[in-house]
Motif scaffolding. Structure first.
Motif, PDB file in Angstrom:
ATOM      1  N   ASP A  24       0.846  -1.196   0.000  1.00 43.68           N
ATOM      2  CA  ASP A  24       0.000   0.000   0.000  1.00 43.68           C
ATOM      3  C   ASP A  24       0.882   1.248   0.000  1.00 43.68           C
ATOM      4  OD1 ASP A  24      -1.926   1.957   0.323  1.00 43.68           O
ATOM      5  OD2 ASP A  24      -2.561   1.271   2.308  1.00 43.68           O
ATOM      6  N   GLN A  25       0.810   2.024  -1.060  1.00 42.57           N
ATOM      7  CA  GLN A  25       1.666   3.205  -1.204  1.00 42.57           C
ATOM      8  C   GLN A  25       1.368   4.284  -0.156  1.00 42.57           C
ATOM      9  OE1 GLN A  25       4.271   3.411  -3.608  1.00 42.57           O
ATOM     10  NE2 GLN A  25       3.766   1.251  -3.528  1.00 42.57           N
ATOM     11  N   ALA A  26       0.185   4.240   0.432  1.00 38.33           N
ATOM     12  CA  ALA A  26      -0.163   5.204   1.476  1.00 38.33           C
ATOM     13  C   ALA A  26       0.646   4.970   2.757  1.00 38.33           C
ATOM     14  CB  ALA A  26      -1.652   5.143   1.778  1.00 38.33           C
ATOM     15  N   THR A  27       1.255   3.811   2.880  1.00 34.81           N
ATOM     16  CA  THR A  27       2.037   3.501   4.083  1.00 34.81           C
ATOM     17  C   THR A  27       3.526   3.789   3.905  1.00 34.81           C
ATOM     18  OG1 THR A  27       2.409   1.189   3.453  1.00 34.81           O
ATOM     19  CG2 THR A  27       0.413   1.675   4.729  1.00 34.81           C
ATOM     20  N   ILE A  28       3.918   4.263   2.729  1.00 31.72           N
ATOM     21  CA  ILE A  28       5.332   4.500   2.431  1.00 31.72           C
ATOM     22  C   ILE A  28       5.690   5.970   2.659  1.00 31.72           C
ATOM     23  CG2 ILE A  28       7.089   4.445   0.610  1.00 31.72           C
ATOM     24  CD1 ILE A  28       6.163   1.690   1.572  1.00 31.72           C
ATOM     25  N   ARG A  29       6.833   6.187   3.261  1.00 29.39           N
ATOM     26  CA  ARG A  29       7.336   7.538   3.500  1.00 29.39           C
ATOM     27  C   ARG A  29       8.752   7.628   2.952  1.00 29.39           C
ATOM     28  NH1 ARG A  29       7.911  10.515   9.349  1.00 29.39           N
ATOM     29  NH2 ARG A  29       9.694  11.782   8.777  1.00 29.39           N
TER      30      ARG A  29
END
Length: 52
Positions: A24-29
């Protein structure tokens, strides 16, 4: 932290592999640590993990 590098191409390759793994790209920083003259710029890839 998942990955740390000074090379943008390595960072992009790591991001592609995470996309292929359907992370999930929303969890990547992505953090860019600017070293200026004393240290080279470093890119750090982290993943948020929920508590529990």
């Amino acid at each position: 932290m998942i990955f740390e590098t000074r090379d943008q191409a390595e960072l992009r390759a790591c991001m592609r592999s995470l996309q292929e793994a359907r992370v999930d790209q929303a969890t990547i920083r992505i953090d860019t640590l600017c070293g200026r003259l004393t240290q080279p710029t470093t890119y750090r890839l982290s993943r948020f993990i929920t508590d529990g």
